[in-house]
Motif scaffolding. Structure first.
Motif, PDB file in Angstrom:
ATOM      1  N   PRO A 291      37.296  44.453  34.867  1.00 55.68           N
ATOM      2  CA  PRO A 291      37.453  43.122  34.262  1.00 55.68           C
ATOM      3  C   PRO A 291      38.667  43.038  33.343  1.00 55.68           C
ATOM      4  N   GLN A 292      38.928  44.139  32.630  1.00 54.76           N
ATOM      5  CA  GLN A 292      40.073  44.111  31.722  1.00 54.76           C
ATOM      6  C   GLN A 292      41.391  44.250  32.484  1.00 54.76           C
ATOM      7  N   ALA A 293      41.370  45.057  33.549  1.00 58.35           N
ATOM      8  CA  ALA A 293      42.583  45.224  34.349  1.00 58.35           C
ATOM      9  C   ALA A 293      42.949  43.898  35.008  1.00 58.35           C
ATOM     10  N   PHE A 294      41.934  43.174  35.479  1.00 59.47           N
ATOM     11  CA  PHE A 294      42.178  41.904  36.147  1.00 59.47           C
ATOM     12  C   PHE A 294      42.934  40.951  35.235  1.00 59.47           C
ATOM     13  N   ARG A 295      42.483  40.887  33.993  1.00 58.41           N
ATOM     14  CA  ARG A 295      43.132  40.059  32.990  1.00 58.41           C
ATOM     15  C   ARG A 295      44.616  40.387  32.843  1.00 58.41           C
ATOM     16  N   ILE A 296      44.910  41.681  32.812  1.00 64.56           N
ATOM     17  CA  ILE A 296      46.300  42.103  32.654  1.00 64.56           C
ATOM     18  C   ILE A 296      47.095  41.748  33.902  1.00 64.56           C
ATOM     19  N   ALA A 297      46.421  41.790  35.063  1.00 62.06           N
ATOM     20  CA  ALA A 297      47.142  41.624  36.324  1.00 62.06           C
ATOM     21  C   ALA A 297      47.466  40.173  36.648  1.00 62.06           C
ATOM     22  N   VAL A 298      46.750  39.229  36.024  1.00 60.69           N
ATOM     23  CA  VAL A 298      46.901  37.836  36.464  1.00 60.69           C
ATOM     24  C   VAL A 298      48.343  37.310  36.383  1.00 60.69           C
ATOM     25  N   VAL A 359      48.156  29.468  37.431  1.00 55.50           N
ATOM     26  CA  VAL A 359      48.165  30.775  36.773  1.00 55.50           C
ATOM     27  C   VAL A 359      47.932  30.614  35.278  1.00 55.50           C
ATOM     28  N   ASN A 360      48.583  29.609  34.679  1.00 57.85           N
ATOM     29  CA  ASN A 360      48.412  29.411  33.240  1.00 57.85           C
ATOM     30  C   ASN A 360      46.974  29.078  32.879  1.00 57.85           C
ATOM     31  N   VAL A 361      46.363  28.219  33.707  1.00 61.41           N
ATOM     32  CA  VAL A 361      44.986  27.837  33.420  1.00 61.41           C
ATOM     33  C   VAL A 361      44.072  29.052  33.520  1.00 61.41           C
ATOM     34  N   ALA A 367      41.756  34.651  28.668  1.00 60.04           N
ATOM     35  CA  ALA A 367      42.315  35.278  27.466  1.00 60.04           C
ATOM     36  C   ALA A 367      41.215  35.829  26.584  1.00 60.04           C
ATOM     37  N   LEU A 368      41.472  36.988  25.993  1.00 63.31           N
ATOM     38  CA  LEU A 368      40.497  37.589  25.091  1.00 63.31           C
ATOM     39  C   LEU A 368      40.377  36.741  23.847  1.00 63.31           C
TER      40      LEU A 368
ATOM     41  N   HIS B 109      36.054  42.330  26.336  1.00 67.19           N
ATOM     42  CA  HIS B 109      35.737  41.183  27.186  1.00 67.19           C
ATOM     43  C   HIS B 109      34.252  40.836  27.145  1.00 67.19           C
ATOM     44  N   LEU B 110      33.466  41.604  26.381  1.00 62.78           N
ATOM     45  CA  LEU B 110      32.027  41.331  26.298  1.00 62.78           C
ATOM     46  C   LEU B 110      31.673  40.927  24.868  1.00 62.78           C
ATOM     47  N   THR B 111      30.629  40.093  24.735  1.00 62.53           N
ATOM     48  CA  THR B 111      30.193  39.735  23.393  1.00 62.53           C
ATOM     49  C   THR B 111      29.589  40.961  22.725  1.00 62.53           C
ATOM     50  N   VAL B 112      29.410  40.859  21.419  1.00 64.47           N
ATOM     51  CA  VAL B 112      28.813  41.948  20.664  1.00 64.47           C
ATOM     52  C   VAL B 112      27.465  42.336  21.276  1.00 64.47           C
TER      53      VAL B 112
END
Lengths: 371, 258, 408
Positions: A291-298, A359-361, A367-368, B109-112
Motif C-alpha cells: 500500500p505504501q509503495a503504491f502511493r509512491i509509484a502513482v 493522476v492528481n486526484v 496522500a498520507l 497509511h493505517l489509523t492508530v
C-alpha cells in the motif's frame, strides 16, 4: 524598482506577442501565396483516403477521420497501459526476487529494453515479427482450431457484438461479485477467518457471467478463412499488434523500475515492524509494504502512462491509423498543414491535461495524513 | 568474556528459569564482526537495560532475538523455542516478543486503531470487533484513547511511540524488546514514554531495553548490561554498576555520559 | 547486488546455490524452467551472432551505417573529429580528476595504475565491446587507426589535463564545450547540412541539441520560479504545452509546417528543423528537472545568501543554481539518454537518413532484398544505441551514488 519590473515584463511579453504576430503573419502570407486556406473549414471536406480496419469511407469528411484517429490512439493507449502495467509490475517484482536467476533475467530485460530506441522496437515488431515470423494467410497457424494467426493479423473468437445483453450480464455479474466480496469481508470481520474476498468475488463473477452469457444466447463467432482474408471473430491487425507490442514491451521496462524503486523506497523499518509483529511474508507485503509503495509509484506511473499515450504516435511509422497518422495522411491529401497539426497538438494537450488531472486526484486521495 | 562477567550475565535475578537465553552468539556484517561471543540470560519478569556507545552491537543483539538479523553462530532460545531457519520457529518467537523501535515504525497509511489491531486480526485471527476493543483498552492504558481514529502522521512523537508500545502489546507478548525508544523524541516527550514503560515493568513484563536514559536504568532495571566493541563488558545491578563499576571501559563510558 | 556472506564455512557454493536458486520447491521449479529457457535463448543468440547471422549486410554497408553518404575522400575529417573529441574528453576527465583529488572525493586515488585501468574497463566495457565489434566488421585500416588514435588522444588528454594549472581550467572546459560546434562546422564544410547521415547524424543531433537545450531549460526553470507574474505565466505555459505534445508530432509538424512560420527564403534545412524541435522539446523537460532541483534545495541556502548581503541575482547564480544543477545531474543524464534514443525519429518523421533508416534501407537493396535481414541490421543499431545509453546511465548512477542522492 517596481515600475522597472513591470516595464521589463511587458517588454518581454510584448516581444513574445510580437514574435507570434510575425509568425502568424508569415503563415498567412505564405499560405495565401501557395493558395492554401488557413481556417478550419477543411474539416468538412471529404477526406480522400481510406482507413484500414474501419468502415471509414473516403468520401466522409476529414472530421470523421480525425475522430477515428483519436479513438485508435485511445484504444492502443488504454490497452497498452493495462498490459504494460501488468508486465512491468511482474518484472519489477522479479527484480526483487530472492531467486538469482529470475532477478538477473529481469535486470537484463530492463537494461536492454530501456536503452534502445522505441521506434526500433516498433518497426522490428512490424517488419521483423508480425509480417515475417507469422505465416502467410494461405497457410496460417490455427492453434486448437479456434484462432487464426497469420501475417494478416491475429483473429480470435469473439462475442457477436449484437445488442447490450452482454453489457447487462457483465454489470449484473459485477454487482453480484461486489456483494459476495462484501459479505465475505463482513464474515471475516466477525469471525477472524481469512476473508479471501478477491477469490470469492472472482468466482462469483465468473459463475454469474457464464450463466448470464448462456442465457443471452452465447453467440460466439469463430474466425474462418475466407479467400485471402478471414471472417468472424475479432481481428488484430499486424500494425496494431506491432505498435501495441512495442509500447507494452518498452513501457514495461520503465514501469518495472518504478515498481522496484517504489518498493525499495518504503523504509526498511516498516517491513521490520511488520516482521516483529509476526506477520507472514505475504501479510507483510499486502498490508504494509505494497500500500505504501503504491502511493509512491502513482506520480511516476502517471508520467509513464502519459509517455505511452504520446509514444503511440509512433504507430504512424507502421501505418497504424492513430491520430498522427491520420493527420499526416490528411495533410498529404490536401488538408492545410498548420491548422491540422495545431489541432492534433491541441487534442494531445487535452489528453495530457485529463490524464494529469486524474493522476492528481488519485494522488491527493492517497496522500498520507500529516499534521 | 571473562568468567566473572559470564557469571553475571548468565545469572538471572530472582528465581525461576530464564526466558531468553543467548549462548556464544556471533554476528557478522560482511567482514565486520558485530557480535562477539555473546552470553546472556534474562529471567521471567526481569528488566534488563543495555547501555553502551553507538556501534557497540546493542541493537544487533536484540534484533537477533526476534530474527530481524540472523545470527551466524551460537544459540538463541526464547521461552523454550530455539531460533532456527525454520519459519515456524521464527514466527512462534515473534508472536511471543513485542518490539518497539527508535523510529516508531508505525504504519503511516493505517489509523492508530488499525495499526494496533492489524496483527491480532491477521496473525491471531481475532474477529474485528474483539481486536478493536482490545486495541481501545491498550490505548487507554497508554493514555491516548482519543487518538484512535487519527493517522500516525497527526500525532506527536511521544504519542506515536506510545501507540507503538500499544501495538506491540496487542499481541500479548511474553517479552518486550525496546530499541532506544526515546532517542528520536523531543526532550519534553521522553517522560510520557518512560512512564508507560515503568508501568509495564511494575506489572511484571519481561523487558530488554536499550536506552541512554540512565535515570530509567537506575530506577527500573534489575540488571544493567554494558556493551562495547561487539562484546558484553560488564553486567551488574544498577547500584553496583553505577556506584562501583569494575572495568576501565565502563568507567570511561560512564564518565563521558554522566 | 552483493550477497552478504558469513566468514566462509565449507560448502559456500552449495549454500549460495540453495539460498539463491532453490530456496523453496516453487523456487526450484522457477530456476529449472527459467534456466532451461534462459540457456535456450542464450544458445539461439550466440548461434545468431556467430553462425546464422548474415553479417555481410552490415559489413558491406558499414560506412552507410556510421557516416551515411559522407564522401570517402573526406573521411579523414571524421577521424580527426573523433580524435579531437577524445582529446577534449580526456582533458576534461583529467581536470575533474584533479579537482576530485583536491576535494578528497576521488574514488580511484588509492588505486594502483593497473587497478585504475581495470576500473575503467569495468565502467566502459560496453563501449569497448561495441568498438571491437564495429572494428571487426571493418575492411579498411582507417577506422582501426582512428580508434587507436582516439585512445592515445584520450590518455594524453587525461594526463595533460590532470597537470594543467588550476587557473586554466575554465578555459579548457569552455573550449571542450565549444569543440562540438567547431567539429560540426569542420565536418559540414565537406558536404553541407543535409548530406549528413548514419550514426554520425544521430550523435550530431544529440550532442548539439543537448548543449543548446541546457541553457534554455535553465532559463525557463528560473522564469517559472520568477517573482514576475507575466514571465512566470509565459514560461509555465511554454513548458506545459511542449511537454504535453508528442515529440513525433512536433517533428512531423516541423517537417511540413515549420516552413510556413518563416519567410520562404529563410526556410531552414531539415537538420536545423530537427535541432530546433529537439532543443525546445528537451529544454522543457530540462526546465522541469531543474525546477525540481531548485525546489528541493533548503530555503536556508537562499536566506543565508541574502544574509551575506548578496544581490538576488548573485544568490541565484552563485549559491542556488550550482547546488540545484549538481543535484539533478542524474535526472538530466536520463533526459539526455531519451534525447539520444529519440534522434531515430527524424528518419520516420522527416526522411533524414539517420541510422535506423539506413538499417531499413539496406535490407531492401539488391542482393540483400527479401531475406529478412532486419534482425541483423536492427540488432546492430540496437547495439550501438545500447552501448551509448547504457554507459551514460551507468555513469549517471555512479554520480548519483557520489552525490548521495536517494540514499537513506
Amino acid at each position: 524598482m517596481r515600475v522597472l519590473r513591470w516595464v521589463f515584463q511587458i517588454a518581454v511579453v510584448g516581444a513574445v506577442v510580437g514574435l507570434l504576430l510575425v509568425l502568424i503573419g508569415n503563415v498567412r502570407s505564405n499560405s495565401s501565396e501557395l493558395g492554401i486556406p488557413t481556417g478550419y473549414d477543411y474539416l468538412d471536406n471529404p477526406a480522400g483516403f481510406p482507413i484500414a480496419d474501419s468502415d471509414f469511407n473516403q468520401r466522409q469528411p476529414v472530421r470523421d477521420a480525425i475522430r477515428i484517429g483519436v479513438i485508435n490512439t485511445l484504444r492502443v493507449s488504454l490497452i497498452g497501459i493495462v498490459l504494460a502495467t501488468v508486465l512491468g509490475t511482474l518484472i519489477g517484482l522479479a527484480r526483487l526476487s530472492q531467486n538469482w536467476l529470475l532477478r538477473n533475467a529481469a535486470r537484463v530485460y530492463v537494461e536492454v529494453i530501456r536503452n534502445i530506441p522505441l521506434l526500433l522496437i516498433v518497426i522490428f515488431a512490424y517488419a521483423g515479427i508480425a509480417l515475417v515470423l507469422f505465416p502467410r494467410i494461405t497457410e496460417p497457424w490455427e492453434p486448437l482450431g479456434i484462432a487464426i494467426i497469420s501475417n494478416r493479423g491475429v483473429v480470435v473468437p469473439w462475442h457477436d457484438a449484437s445488442g447490450w445483453g452482454i453489457v447487462a450480464v457483465g454489470a449484473v455479474a459485477g454487482v453480484v461479485a461486489w456483494l459476495v466480496a462484501r459479505l465475505r469481508r463482513r464474515h471475516a470481520d466477525r469471525t477472524g477467518t481469512p476473508a479471501r474476498s478477491g477469490l470469492w468475488g472472482g468466482v462469483a463473477f465468473a459463475v454469474v457471467a457464464a450463466a448470464g452469457w448462456l442465457l443471452v444466447g452465447a453467440d460466439v463467432t469463430l474466425p474462418e478463412l475466407a479467400g485471402r482474408g478471414t471472417t468472424g471473430g475479432i481481428r488484430m491487425s499486424p500494425e496494431f499488434f506491432a505498435i501495441l507490442f512495442a509500447l507494452v514491451v518498452y513501457t514495461a521496462s520503465h514501469i518495472a523500475e518504478i515498481v522496484r524503486g517504489s518498493i525499495q523506497a518504503v523504509p526498511r523499518g516498516q517491513a521490520e515492524a511488520a516482521s516483529a509483529l509476526a506477520l507472514s511474508g505475504f501479510q507483510r507485503s499486502w498490508f504494509v509494504v505494497l500500500p505504501q509503495a503504491f502511493r509512491i509509484a502513482v506520480p511516476p506511473l502517471g508520467n509513464q502512462y502519459l509517455n505511452l499515450t504520446k509514444n503511440s504516435t509512433l504507430g504512424s511509422a507502421v501505418s497504424y491509423f492513430e491520430l498522427a497518422q491520420v493527420t499526416s495522411i490528411s495533410v498529404a491529401n490536401g488538408a492545410p498543414a498548420v491548422p491540422s497539426y495545431l489541432l492534433t497538438l491541441l487534442i494531445f494537450l487535452a489528453i495530457s491535461l485529463v490524464l494529469s488531472l486524474v493522476v492528481n486526484v488519485v494522488n491527493r486521495r492517497l496522500a498520507l495524513v500529516e499534521r | 568474556m571473562t568468567e566473572a562477567v559470564f557469571a553475571d550475565a548468565t545469572q538471572v535475578t530472582g528465581s525461576g528459569e530464564p526466558i531468553i537465553v543467548l549462548e556464544g552468539v556471533d554476528k557478522f556484517f560482511g567482514d565486520f564482526q558485530a557480535l562477539k561471543d555473546i552470553n546472556l540470560r534474562v529471567g521471567r519478569r526481569e528488566v534488563v537495560v543495555v547501555i553502551g556507545p553507538s556501534g557497540s552491537g546493542k541493537s544487533t543483539m536484540i534484533r537477533c532475538i526476534n530474527r530481524l538479523e540472523k545470527h551466524d553462530a551460537g544459540r538463541i532460545v526464547v521461552d523454550g523455542t530455539e531460533l532456527s531457519d525454520d519459519l515456524r520457529n521464527i514466527q512462534e518467537i515473534r508472536r511471543e516478543t513485542g518490539m518497539v523501535f527508535q523510529q516508531f515504525n508505525l504504519f503511516p497509511h493505517l489509523t492508530v486503531l488499525d495499526n494496533i489491531a492489524l496483527a491480532p486480526r491477521q496473525v491471531r485471527k481475532l474477529p474485528k470487533r474483539v481486536a478493536e476493543e482490545a486495541a481501545m483498552q491498550l490505548l487507554e492504558r497508554v493514555q491516548i484513547p482519543e487518538q484512535a481514529r487519527k493517522y500516525p502522521g497527526q500525532l506527536s512523537g511521544g504519542q506515536q511511540q506510545r501507540v507503538a508500545i500499544a501495538r506491540a502489546l496487542a499481541m500479548t507478548p511474553k517479552v518486550m524488546l525496546f530499541d532506544e525508544p526515546t532517542s528520536a523524541l523531543d526532550p519534553e516527550m521522553i517522560n510520557e514514554v518512560l512512564d508507560v514503560m515503568k508501568d509495564l515493568a511494575r506489572e511484571g513484563m519481561t523487558m530488554m531495553v536499550i536506552t541512554h536514559e540512565m535515570g530509567f536504568a537506575r530506577e527500573v532495571a534489575d540488571r544493567v548490561v554494558f556493551m562495547a566493541d561487539a562484546q558484553i563488558v560488564e553486567v551488574g545491578t544498577p547500584q553496583h554498576f553505577f556506584e562501583d563499576p569494575q572495568e576501565e571501559r565502563t568507567k570511561l563510558f560512564l564518565s563521558q555520559i554522566l | 547486488m552483493g550477497i552478504p556472506f558469513a566468514p566462509s564455512p565449507p560448502g559456500r557454493v552449495t549454500r549460495w546455490v540453495r539460498r539463491n536458486l532453490f530456496r523453496t520447491p516453487f523456487d526450484g521449479v522457477v530456476t529449472v524452467v527459467g534456466g532451461a529457457l534462459a540457456l535456450y535463448v542464450v544458445y539461439r543468440l550466440v548461434r545468431f551472432v556467430l553462425v546464422t547471422g548474415r553479417w555481410d549486410v552490415v559489413r558491406d554497408n558499414l560506412k552507410l551505417f556510421m557516416v551515411g553518404r559522407y564522401p570517402t575522400v573526406h573521411l579523414p575529417r571524421v577521424s580527426v573529429s573523433v580524435i579531437v573529441a577524445a582529446l577534449a574528453a580526456g582533458l576534461v576527465a583529467g581536470i575533474v580528476h584533479r579537482r576530485q583529488l583536491a576535494a578528497g572525493t576521488s574514488t580511484v586515488a588509492h588505486l594502483s595504475p593497473a587497478a585504475r585501468v581495470l576500473d575503467l574497463v569495468q565502467r566502459f566495457w560496453p563501449v569497448l565491446l561495441g568498438a571491437v565489434l564495429v572494428l571487426a566488421l571493418t575492411t579498411t585500416p582507417g577506422p582501426t587507426l582512428t580508434a587507436v588514435g582516439a585512445l592515445i588522444a584520450a590518455v594524453l588528454g587525461r594526463v595533460v589535463g590532470a597537470r594543467l594549472p588550476k587557473r586554466s581550467h575554465w578555459v579548457v572546459v569552455l573550449a571542450a564545450v565549444a569543440t562540438p560546434f567547431v567539429l560540426v562546422g569542420y565536418l559540414a564544410d565537406a558536404l553541407g547540412w543535409d548530406g549528413w547521415g548514419g550514426m554520425m547524424l544521430n550523435i550530431f543531433l544529440a550532442v548539439v541539441s543537448i548543449i543548446l537545450c541546457f541553457p534554455l531549460g535553465v532559463f525557463m526553470a528560473l522564469g517559472r520560479r520568477s517573482h514576475l507574474p507575466l514571465i512566470r505565466w509565459l514560461c509555465t505555459g511554454l513548458i506545459e504545452v511542449v511537454r504535453g505534445a508528442p515529440l513525433f508530432v512536433l517533428l512531423l509538424m516541423a517537417n511540413v509546417a515549420l516552413g510556413f512560420f518563416v519567410p520562404r527564403e529563410w526556410a531552414p534545412s531539415d537538420v536545423m528543423r530537427a535541432i530546433t524541435v529537439f532543443t525546445i522539446f528537451t529544454g522543457a523537460y530540462v526546465a522541469e528537472i531543474v525546477r525540481g532541483g531548485l525546489q528541493s534545495l533548503p530555503r536556508g541556502q537562499e536566506e543565508a545568501g541574502r544574509a551575506l548581503g548578496l544581490s538576488p541575482a548573485r544568490v541565484t547564480f552563485l549559491i542556488v543554481l550550482p547546488q540545484a544543477l549538481r543535484n539533478v545531474i542524474p535526472a538530466q543524464v536520463g533526459q539526455f539518454i531519451s534525447l539520444f534514443k529519440d534522434t531515430v525519429l527524424v528518419g520516420a518523421a522527416m526522411g533524414l537518413f539517420e541510422v535506423l533508416r539506413v538499417a531499413t534501407a539496406v535490407t531492401t537493396q539488391g542482393e540483400f532484398q527479401g531475406q529478412n535481414l532486419l534482425p541483423e541490421t536492427f540488432g546492430f543499431v540496437a547495439l550501438l544505441f545500447w552501448v551509448g545509453s547504457y554507459t551514460m546511465s551507468q555513469e549517471s548512477q555512479r554520480i548519483e551514488h557520489k552525490l548521495g542522492v536517494g540514499e537513506r
